[in-house]
Scaffold this active site. Structure first.
Site, PDB file in Angstrom:
ATOM      1  N   THR A   1      54.626  42.346  41.830  1.00 42.69           N
ATOM      2  CA  THR A   1      53.257  42.497  41.326  1.00 42.69           C
ATOM      3  C   THR A   1      52.205  42.051  42.338  1.00 42.69           C
ATOM      4  O   THR A   1      51.017  42.264  42.121  1.00 42.69           O
ATOM      5  CB  THR A   1      53.047  41.637  40.057  1.00 42.69           C
ATOM      6  N   LYS A   2      52.630  41.395  43.404  1.00 43.88           N
ATOM      7  CA  LYS A   2      51.674  40.673  44.245  1.00 43.88           C
ATOM      8  C   LYS A   2      50.918  41.571  45.237  1.00 43.88           C
ATOM      9  O   LYS A   2      51.262  42.727  45.422  1.00 43.88           O
ATOM     10  CB  LYS A   2      52.401  39.537  44.985  1.00 43.88           C
TER      11      LYS A   2
END
Ligand code: PLP
Length: 372
Positions: free
Chosen positions: A181-182
């Site tokens: 998700t980063k």
């Protein structure tokens, strides 16, 4: 058209370096990309040492181990974060002391840290949340004055700046995540950064079952009880390609934020992430604070039928079974309100104006639906 809560940006660049790593990154080259990653990442953050590991959670655990934090010690941590910011405090047997957040940054409130410092306090974990940065200059001073360590969990704010300094360059130790998700990602992954050689060496030893041939002269000799937190060459290769694109990726996050700002300005009873003075935020996740009483789970569930993965805000960690502390959770009033009344808007690199318009229209119809 399904809208996920998060999705990465993968180009030919990532695919070609990962192909090279998987084809050739073995034997004498088995740590080639890991070493290259450490060199490039420490340069980007402006620190001397960078230890790549399998997850940021491992890096937080290693930081606590390297600082010799153990049973009987207390560690101050914000009450609003992903659970991984606090769980490693329990792994080492120490007690997490949950502190309230600042309503402007959603990060730990420095003034409130002061009130929670005791003789047992060994460290503060400051979390730079959602692409914002905590007032880490103040926190650094508090830690120095009270002779306690400053650990900076910058998992969510890679590339953000506070008073022109990089998130992750304030702590005695700082940690980053490269989960899917980063801002930049490798599926899973993380690292520990520090300017302190001793902390780095100790963390490295713990990360590989206490084995260091350079130190002991022996292969397979475990000189302390350690862990297997090693990362892979292939994942490091992927993040190297992503790091080369980081300016472009942050620019895209800013574009998403500006579109959300435009469309959400027309919606009543909601306020999204605000620009913060002295900060260059990345807007990793744009959050929406709702000015009506809602049930955040039910609210998010209503987006399912429109194929939108809307996520609720984090919970107060002090309310969860492994950490339950009623006194702390009820005194952390800002964390409580923000946790109950906020949601995280979809934040993937697949977003475009059409999707953001759709999200905002549905958000408005769910939030402000007129009852017949
Ligand atoms: C603030 C924060 N700390 C720590 C972590 C843990 O990262 P990882 O999933 O790499 O273990 C995350 C991950 O989402 C996070 O958001």
């Amino acid at each position: 058209m399904k809208i996920p809560s998060a999705s990465p940006s993968i180009t030919k660049k990532e695919i070609s370096i990962v192909k090279r790593a998987i084809a050739k990154g073995w034997g004498t080259k088995m740590d080639y990309y890991l070493k290259l990653f450490s060199k490039k990442f420490s340069k980007y953050i402006g620190v001397k040492y960078c230890l790549p590991v399998a997850h940021c959670t491992d890096a937080i655990h290693l930081a606590l181990l390297a600082l010799n934090i153990k049973k009987g010690d207390e560690v101050i941590v914000p009450d609003l974060s992903w659970v991984a910011s606090a769980a490693p405090i329990r792994y080492v047997g120490a007690k997490p002391i949950f502190v309230d957040i600042d309503p402007g940054t959603l990060c730990i409130d420095p003034e409130k840290i002061l009130k929670k410092i005791s003789k047992k306090t060994k460290a503060v974990i400051s979390v730079d949340l959602f692409g914002n940065v905590a007032e880490n200059d103040k926190i650094r001073k508090i830690c120095k004055r009270n002779n306690i360590y400053f650990i900076e969990d910058a998992a969510e704010s890679l590339g953000a700046r506070y008073k022109k300094k990089m998130a992750g360059s304030f702590g005695d130790v700082s940690l980053f995540s490269f989960n899917a998700t980063k801002i930049i990602m490798a599926g899973q992954g993380g690292c520990l950064c520090t300017n302190n050689k001793k902390i780095y060496e100790k963390a490295k030893l713990f990360s590989h079952h206490g084995i260091d041939k350079k130190l002991t002269g022996k292969y397979y000799w475990s000189s302390l009880l350690g862990y297997n937190y090693n990362w892979t060459n292939i994942q490091a290769a992927c993040v190297i390609a992503q790091l080369e694109r980081i300016d472009q990726l942050i620019k895209y996050k800013n574009k998403i934020y500006n579109l959300y700002k435009e469309y959400f300005s027309k919606i009543d009873n909601v306020e999204i992430t605000k620009k913060i003075k002295n900060q260059k935020q990345t807007f990793w996740i744009v959050y929406a604070i709702i000015k009506k009483k809602i049930n955040k789970e039910k609210f998010c569930n209503q987006f399912k039928k429109y194929n939108i993965d809307m996520r609720p805000m984090f919970y107060q960690i002090s309310t969860m079974p492994a950490f339950k502390n009623k006194k702390m959770s009820s005194s952390n009033k800002i964390a409580k309100i923000i946790s109950q009344n906020s949601v995280c808007l979809p934040n993937g690199y697949d977003l475009n104006e059409k999707k953001i318009k759709k999200i905002s229209q549905i958000f408005n119809s769910i939030l402000n639906a007129k009852k017949a």
